[in-house]
Write an enzyme that holds these catalytic residues in place. Sequence first.
Site, PDB file in Angstrom:
ATOM      1  N   GLN A   1       7.757 -59.720 -46.418  1.00 24.56           N
ATOM      2  CA  GLN A   1       7.092 -59.200 -45.273  1.00 24.56           C
ATOM      3  C   GLN A   1       7.482 -57.746 -45.071  1.00 24.56           C
ATOM      4  O   GLN A   1       8.388 -57.411 -44.388  1.00 24.56           O
ATOM      5  CB  GLN A   1       7.441 -59.975 -44.022  1.00 24.56           C
ATOM      6  CG  GLN A   1       6.835 -59.332 -42.794  1.00 24.56           C
ATOM      7  CD  GLN A   1       6.220 -60.316 -41.862  1.00 24.56           C
ATOM      8  OE1 GLN A   1       6.379 -61.482 -41.980  1.00 24.56           O
ATOM      9  NE2 GLN A   1       5.490 -59.796 -40.937  1.00 24.56           N
TER      10      GLN A   1
ATOM     11  N   ASP B   1     -16.750 -65.665 -47.677  1.00 26.38           N
ATOM     12  CA  ASP B   1     -16.265 -65.026 -48.892  1.00 26.38           C
ATOM     13  C   ASP B   1     -16.176 -66.054 -50.017  1.00 26.38           C
ATOM     14  O   ASP B   1     -16.950 -67.015 -50.048  1.00 26.38           O
ATOM     15  CB  ASP B   1     -14.903 -64.379 -48.599  1.00 26.38           C
ATOM     16  CG  ASP B   1     -14.695 -63.094 -49.376  1.00 26.38           C
ATOM     17  OD1 ASP B   1     -14.536 -63.170 -50.613  1.00 26.38           O
ATOM     18  OD2 ASP B   1     -14.670 -62.018 -48.758  1.00 26.38           O
TER      19      ASP B   1
ATOM     20  N   ASP C   1       1.663 -67.673 -46.466  1.00 22.38           N
ATOM     21  CA  ASP C   1       1.500 -66.605 -45.483  1.00 22.38           C
ATOM     22  C   ASP C   1       0.194 -66.717 -44.702  1.00 22.38           C
ATOM     23  O   ASP C   1      -0.154 -65.806 -43.958  1.00 22.38           O
ATOM     24  CB  ASP C   1       1.549 -65.249 -46.197  1.00 22.38           C
ATOM     25  CG  ASP C   1       2.389 -64.216 -45.458  1.00 22.38           C
ATOM     26  OD1 ASP C   1       2.906 -64.538 -44.379  1.00 22.38           O
ATOM     27  OD2 ASP C   1       2.522 -63.088 -45.967  1.00 22.38           O
TER      28      ASP C   1
ATOM     29  N   HIS D   1     -10.655 -62.848 -54.009  1.00 23.38           N
ATOM     30  CA  HIS D   1     -11.190 -61.904 -53.032  1.00 23.38           C
ATOM     31  C   HIS D   1     -11.036 -62.406 -51.596  1.00 23.38           C
ATOM     32  O   HIS D   1     -10.534 -61.693 -50.724  1.00 23.38           O
ATOM     33  CB  HIS D   1     -12.658 -61.638 -53.357  1.00 23.38           C
ATOM     34  CG  HIS D   1     -13.284 -60.542 -52.574  1.00 23.38           C
ATOM     35  ND1 HIS D   1     -13.900 -60.749 -51.360  1.00 23.38           N
ATOM     36  CD2 HIS D   1     -13.411 -59.214 -52.832  1.00 23.38           C
ATOM     37  CE1 HIS D   1     -14.383 -59.610 -50.908  1.00 23.38           C
ATOM     38  NE2 HIS D   1     -14.103 -58.657 -51.782  1.00 23.38           N
TER      39      HIS D   1
ATOM     40  N   ILE E   1       8.067 -63.361 -44.310  1.00 24.83           N
ATOM     41  CA  ILE E   1       7.836 -63.306 -45.758  1.00 24.83           C
ATOM     42  C   ILE E   1       6.552 -62.536 -46.027  1.00 24.83           C
ATOM     43  O   ILE E   1       5.679 -62.413 -45.156  1.00 24.83           O
ATOM     44  CB  ILE E   1       7.724 -64.713 -46.399  1.00 24.83           C
ATOM     45  CG1 ILE E   1       6.481 -65.454 -45.874  1.00 24.83           C
ATOM     46  CG2 ILE E   1       8.981 -65.529 -46.173  1.00 24.83           C
ATOM     47  CD1 ILE E   1       6.142 -66.710 -46.664  1.00 24.83           C
TER      48      ILE E   1
ATOM     49  N   ALA F   1     -24.652 -55.091 -43.977  1.00 28.78           N
ATOM     50  CA  ALA F   1     -24.033 -54.130 -43.062  1.00 28.78           C
ATOM     51  C   ALA F   1     -25.059 -53.208 -42.416  1.00 28.78           C
ATOM     52  O   ALA F   1     -24.867 -52.752 -41.285  1.00 28.78           O
ATOM     53  CB  ALA F   1     -22.982 -53.311 -43.803  1.00 28.78           C
TER      54      ALA F   1
ATOM     55  N   TYR G   1     -27.970 -53.865 -41.253  1.00 30.74           N
ATOM     56  CA  TYR G   1     -28.732 -54.443 -40.153  1.00 30.74           C
ATOM     57  C   TYR G   1     -28.118 -54.052 -38.809  1.00 30.74           C
ATOM     58  O   TYR G   1     -26.901 -53.946 -38.670  1.00 30.74           O
ATOM     59  CB  TYR G   1     -28.807 -55.959 -40.286  1.00 30.74           C
ATOM     60  CG  TYR G   1     -29.562 -56.398 -41.517  1.00 30.74           C
ATOM     61  CD1 TYR G   1     -30.812 -55.856 -41.816  1.00 30.74           C
ATOM     62  CD2 TYR G   1     -29.023 -57.333 -42.388  1.00 30.74           C
ATOM     63  CE1 TYR G   1     -31.503 -56.242 -42.955  1.00 30.74           C
ATOM     64  CE2 TYR G   1     -29.707 -57.728 -43.531  1.00 30.74           C
ATOM     65  CZ  TYR G   1     -30.945 -57.178 -43.808  1.00 30.74           C
ATOM     66  OH  TYR G   1     -31.627 -57.551 -44.940  1.00 30.74           O
TER      67      TYR G   1
ATOM     68  N   ALA H   1     -25.181 -56.023 -37.346  1.00 31.96           N
ATOM     69  CA  ALA H   1     -23.932 -56.106 -38.108  1.00 31.96           C
ATOM     70  C   ALA H   1     -23.153 -54.816 -37.892  1.00 31.96           C
ATOM     71  O   ALA H   1     -23.729 -53.736 -37.811  1.00 31.96           O
ATOM     72  CB  ALA H   1     -24.212 -56.304 -39.591  1.00 31.96           C
TER      73      ALA H   1
ATOM     74  N   ASP I   1     -20.746 -47.687 -38.700  1.00 27.97           N
ATOM     75  CA  ASP I   1     -20.163 -47.804 -37.363  1.00 27.97           C
ATOM     76  C   ASP I   1     -18.747 -47.266 -37.272  1.00 27.97           C
ATOM     77  O   ASP I   1     -18.381 -46.608 -36.298  1.00 27.97           O
ATOM     78  CB  ASP I   1     -20.160 -49.275 -36.924  1.00 27.97           C
ATOM     79  CG  ASP I   1     -21.538 -49.785 -36.586  1.00 27.97           C
ATOM     80  OD1 ASP I   1     -22.101 -49.322 -35.579  1.00 27.97           O
ATOM     81  OD2 ASP I   1     -22.063 -50.629 -37.320  1.00 27.97           O
TER      82      ASP I   1
ATOM     83  N   SER J   1     -14.463 -53.911 -48.952  1.00 28.58           N
ATOM     84  CA  SER J   1     -14.083 -55.291 -48.642  1.00 28.58           C
ATOM     85  C   SER J   1     -12.706 -55.358 -48.021  1.00 28.58           C
ATOM     86  O   SER J   1     -12.414 -56.241 -47.217  1.00 28.58           O
ATOM     87  CB  SER J   1     -14.064 -56.134 -49.920  1.00 28.58           C
ATOM     88  OG  SER J   1     -15.336 -56.539 -50.284  1.00 28.58           O
TER      89      SER J   1
END
Length: 380
Positions: A113, A143, A151, A173, A188, A274, A276, A279, A302, A326
């Site tokens: 951590q 996703d 974690d 991903h 951790i 994104a 639109y 979103a 944005d 991402s």
Amino acid sequence: MKKPLGKIVASTALLISVAFSSSIASAAEEAKEKYLIGFNEQEAVSEFVEQIEANDDVAILSEEEEVEIELLHEFETIPVLSVELSPEDVDALELDPTISYIEEDAEVTTMAQSVPWGISRVQAPAAHNRGLTGSGVKVAVLDTGISTHPDLNIRGGASFVPGEPSTQDGNGHGTHVAGTIAALNNSIGVLGVAPSAELYAVKVLGASGSGSVSSIAQGLEWAGNNGMHVANLSLGSPSPSATLEQAVNSATSRGVLVVAASGNSGAGSISYPARYANAMAVGATDQNNNRASFSQYGAGLDIVAPGVNVQSTYPGSTYASLNGTSMATPHVAGVAALVKQKNPSWSNVQIRNHLKNTATGLGNTNLYGSGLVNAEAATR
């Protein structure tokens, strides 16, 4: 979209199909592809489904023409059917006055951590010191799934990827994205922006890192049906989809804040979904608060967040450093969770506007939108 030490470009490999049949002549069955059929109203969907079910997967267009259709999915909240057809039948079906559009069910890909630098840069620890950690806020990660990890605390989810019923992550991903949002404060590994947020693994992309519009639309529908406050979409395509736009709009109308990656091609336009209006489009910055070279920009952007050398959770109870819009998007989703905890009565629209109003300005709005998301300012 994920950029593991290189460039991953959003693509739109198309997954479509259709089958042509006639009451007069029958030929060898054409290869079918996947399509999304949008109707003018929900009642028309029900009538269409009743007809094809009553006629063994055949839609009767006239006395001399029939279209063979395999129904894959009927959406609950938008007037759309996911089907398989032969491409030759699309023109005939489009003559039906109850049908608004027919589009290919396009493929969408990932945008790919200690306290990671991005967590500090968005000033999440300042919010944590105020007792704001995202507690009680539901965040859906649309996703590649999320792997079990010491974690991460995964509260539930669903898979909409054909042939992959498990929400476990076969790509990496989604697990990485999830850690940036909510890696636990447990001494951790790494720390997430909102370590107490409730994570939901909504698998809409397969192990290859790609998936169909229909899977993503089903994931958004699930988010709306299950009371999600935030939906993180670290994925995108250069091509628009009427179905995906409807799904974003429907989820937004049901209280979900849809946060999506701007894209990784470096182009001066935003990827879909994104782009639109409903979103929240997120671009990526580097350690110097400059636009990452791969981050797409332009009208509709944005906000921005760290997206270069982002350290987070990874399958196999490990950690990895990745690049991409991402990786930027979950920073914003996490800050949204902090704001929602502080202001539980706020709507998704209020949270979106507040994040933009409290962002740290970085100059050119075409490149940076309202600026760098700022958890400290957003939770004062």
